[in-house]
Design a protein around this motif. Structure first.
Motif, PDB file in Angstrom:
ATOM      1  N   SER A  12      68.629  15.791  59.846  1.00 51.45           N
ATOM      2  CA  SER A  12      67.693  16.748  60.159  1.00 51.45           C
ATOM      3  C   SER A  12      67.597  17.755  59.384  1.00 51.45           C
ATOM      4  N   SER A  13      68.989  18.467  58.942  1.00 50.48           N
ATOM      5  CA  SER A  13      69.096  19.548  57.951  1.00 50.48           C
ATOM      6  C   SER A  13      68.306  19.532  56.922  1.00 50.48           C
ATOM      7  N   GLU A  14      68.114  18.127  56.294  1.00 49.93           N
ATOM      8  CA  GLU A  14      67.601  17.747  55.061  1.00 49.93           C
ATOM      9  C   GLU A  14      65.913  17.895  55.178  1.00 49.93           C
ATOM     10  N   VAL A  15      65.382  17.735  56.331  1.00 48.10           N
ATOM     11  CA  VAL A  15      63.875  17.838  56.396  1.00 48.10           C
ATOM     12  C   VAL A  15      63.283  18.850  57.265  1.00 48.10           C
ATOM     13  N   CYS A  16      64.202  19.662  58.066  1.00 49.99           N
ATOM     14  CA  CYS A  16      63.720  20.674  58.778  1.00 49.99           C
ATOM     15  C   CYS A  16      62.952  21.731  57.867  1.00 49.99           C
ATOM     16  N   THR A  17      62.437  22.872  58.532  1.00 52.02           N
ATOM     17  CA  THR A  17      62.055  24.112  57.702  1.00 52.02           C
ATOM     18  C   THR A  17      63.150  24.699  57.269  1.00 52.02           C
ATOM     19  N   ARG A  18      62.932  25.266  56.106  1.00 50.79           N
ATOM     20  CA  ARG A  18      64.219  26.158  55.641  1.00 50.79           C
ATOM     21  C   ARG A  18      64.317  27.803  56.140  1.00 50.79           C
ATOM     22  N   GLU A  19      63.147  28.124  56.581  1.00 49.27           N
ATOM     23  CA  GLU A  19      62.822  29.096  57.254  1.00 49.27           C
ATOM     24  C   GLU A  19      62.221  29.204  58.481  1.00 49.27           C
ATOM     25  N   ALA A  20      62.534  30.171  59.485  1.00 46.72           N
ATOM     26  CA  ALA A  20      61.767  30.145  60.724  1.00 46.72           C
ATOM     27  C   ALA A  20      60.303  30.589  60.641  1.00 46.72           C
ATOM     28  N   TYR A  21      59.282  29.982  60.924  1.00 45.77           N
ATOM     29  CA  TYR A  21      58.107  30.254  61.096  1.00 45.77           C
ATOM     30  C   TYR A  21      57.109  30.244  62.427  1.00 45.77           C
ATOM     31  N   GLU A  22      56.003  31.026  62.556  1.00 52.58           N
ATOM     32  CA  GLU A  22      55.510  31.116  63.875  1.00 52.58           C
ATOM     33  C   GLU A  22      54.069  30.243  63.758  1.00 52.58           C
ATOM     34  N   GLN A  23      53.616  29.710  64.868  1.00 57.92           N
ATOM     35  CA  GLN A  23      52.296  29.018  64.874  1.00 57.92           C
ATOM     36  C   GLN A  23      51.551  29.104  66.198  1.00 57.92           C
ATOM     37  N   GLY A  24      50.353  29.372  66.309  1.00 56.75           N
ATOM     38  CA  GLY A  24      49.485  29.633  67.407  1.00 56.75           C
ATOM     39  C   GLY A  24      49.281  31.144  67.670  1.00 56.75           C
ATOM     40  N   ASP A  25      48.618  31.473  68.553  1.00 55.27           N
ATOM     41  CA  ASP A  25      48.236  32.808  68.951  1.00 55.27           C
ATOM     42  C   ASP A  25      49.518  33.745  69.513  1.00 55.27           C
TER      43      ASP A  25
END
Length: 367
Positions: free
Chosen positions: A163-176
């Motif tokens: 999982s640590s290989e495929v997950c996002t490297r930086e947190a991000y937001e999505q939506g309203d």
């Protein structure tokens, strides 16, 4: 129509069994755990699903590539996640007028190796009998002995943390950002269509890397926690188990899908095991034991939770069961606002029988 001669390719299984065929995708060599998906459609969604990271996919439907690819609409992540692909008939032409290109070009750009012209029905029957194993495919090395030696270097999925290989490297937001509900997503390999299901229901998501601590998730002040799908062995992820244990203590609603279901189970004291053959396809029958209704579900997993431990657990209730083999498909905590399912309710691809689970989670947060 004049056809160019396609290079030969070999598929070698871990037990030494050899299959001959023709090359597709990039000319090269690739190895991983071999598994099969019985879906009749949705091959691009399958190839880009992070849960397939490190695996070689057999598509059991006869024709692959005939409707081309869409660069964005049918991508479940930022690119192809499978290691290689096996199929019976591979189409170099496609007929969908909205397609952005051919599957062959798509695989070449993604450096994906494959083989076609294989009797996939016989191959799947063999794997179903012998059990899941590693394999290697090559269109550049045609010596089975050399490939078998290379195959020995491919790591076993049992005990592998991915999982640590495929997950996002930086947190991000999505939506309203103005949405009334906020969900912290622990990204173990999340599919884009899962996030879309939340956004379509008016939920604002922040997606955090797999190894994010609970303190960091909680600092965002979410209304609930979502534990995502992903690849690898759940028993090799104590960091995620600890995060979920701490999230449970907050008494905020928690929802897990696939690997997230296994992590919730581990956090509840229920162990997991590697299956003889996983469930991968679009038509797996599951019974909801709470409502009595049956659902046709989309699935992709090679690990499962132990049924006897679920049945013996004082604070865990069995909610869903697989009608083919009676494996555990869903649980909920009796003492916490937490539940999970082993299958994929976002159903991309697949039927939409299980979309209600997103609404159930949202209802818990509104309460």
């Amino acid at each position: 129509m004049k056809h160019t001669q396609q290079p030969e390719a070999l598929l070698v299984l871990q037990d030494g069994t050899v299959y001959k065929g023709l090359a597709l995708g990039k000319i090269g060599t690739a190895g991983g755990e071999i598994c099969f998906n019985t879906g009749m459609t949705g091959y691009q969604e399958i190839y880009t699903d992070p849960s397939y990271y490190g695996q070689v996919i057999i598509n059991t439907t006869s024709h692959i590539g005939n409707y081309g690819i869409l660069n964005n609409a049918e991508q479940e992540s930022n690119g192809v996640k499978i290691r290689a692909m096996v199929c019976n008939f591979f189409s170099n032409i496609h007929s969908r007028y909205t397609a952005d290109g051919s599957l062959q070009d798509y695989f070449e750009r993604a450096n994906i190796v494959g083989i076609h012209g294989v009797d996939t029905r016989q191959l799947v029957r063999y794997i179903r009998s012998k059990g899941v194993m590693n394999c290697i495919i090559s269109s550049e090395i045609l010596d089975p002995a050399v490939l078998l030696a290379e195959l020995n270097k491919v790591p076993d999925m049992d005990g592998l943390e991915l999982s640590s290989e495929v997950c996002t490297r930086e947190a991000y937001e999505q939506g309203d950002p103005e949405a009334s509900l906020r969900v912290a997503v622990l990204d173990l390999g999340v599919k884009r269509s899962i996030l879309s299901n939340f956004n379509q229901r008016g939920v604002f998501c922040k997606v955090f890397p797999a190894r994010t601590s609970h303190a960091e998730l909680a600092a965002w002040k979410p209304n609930g926690y979502f534990i995502a799908n992903g690849p690898g062995d759940p028993a090799a992820m104590p960091y995620a188990v600890e995060t979920v244990k701490q999230a449970l203590e907050t008494e905020k609603p928690l929802f897990g899908i696939c690997l997230g279901h296994q992590i919730l189970s581990l956090a509840s004291g229920i162990s997991t095991y590697k299956m003889h053959n996983g469930h991968r396809g679009l038509n797996h029958p599951v019974k909801n034991l709470i409502t009595g209704h049956c659902e046709v579900t989309s699935q992709n997993h090679g690990f499962a939770v132990r049924a006897e431990e679920v049945m013996d657990h004082a604070n865990v209730e069995l909610t869903h069961i697989n009608l083919n083999d009676k494996t555990i498909e869903g649980i909920r905590r009796k003492d916490k606002p937490a539940f999970s399912v082993q299958y994929h309710p976002e159903s991309s691809p697949g039927p939409h029988d299980s979309h209600y689970l997103f609404d159930q989670f949202i209802g818990m947060m509104k309460e």
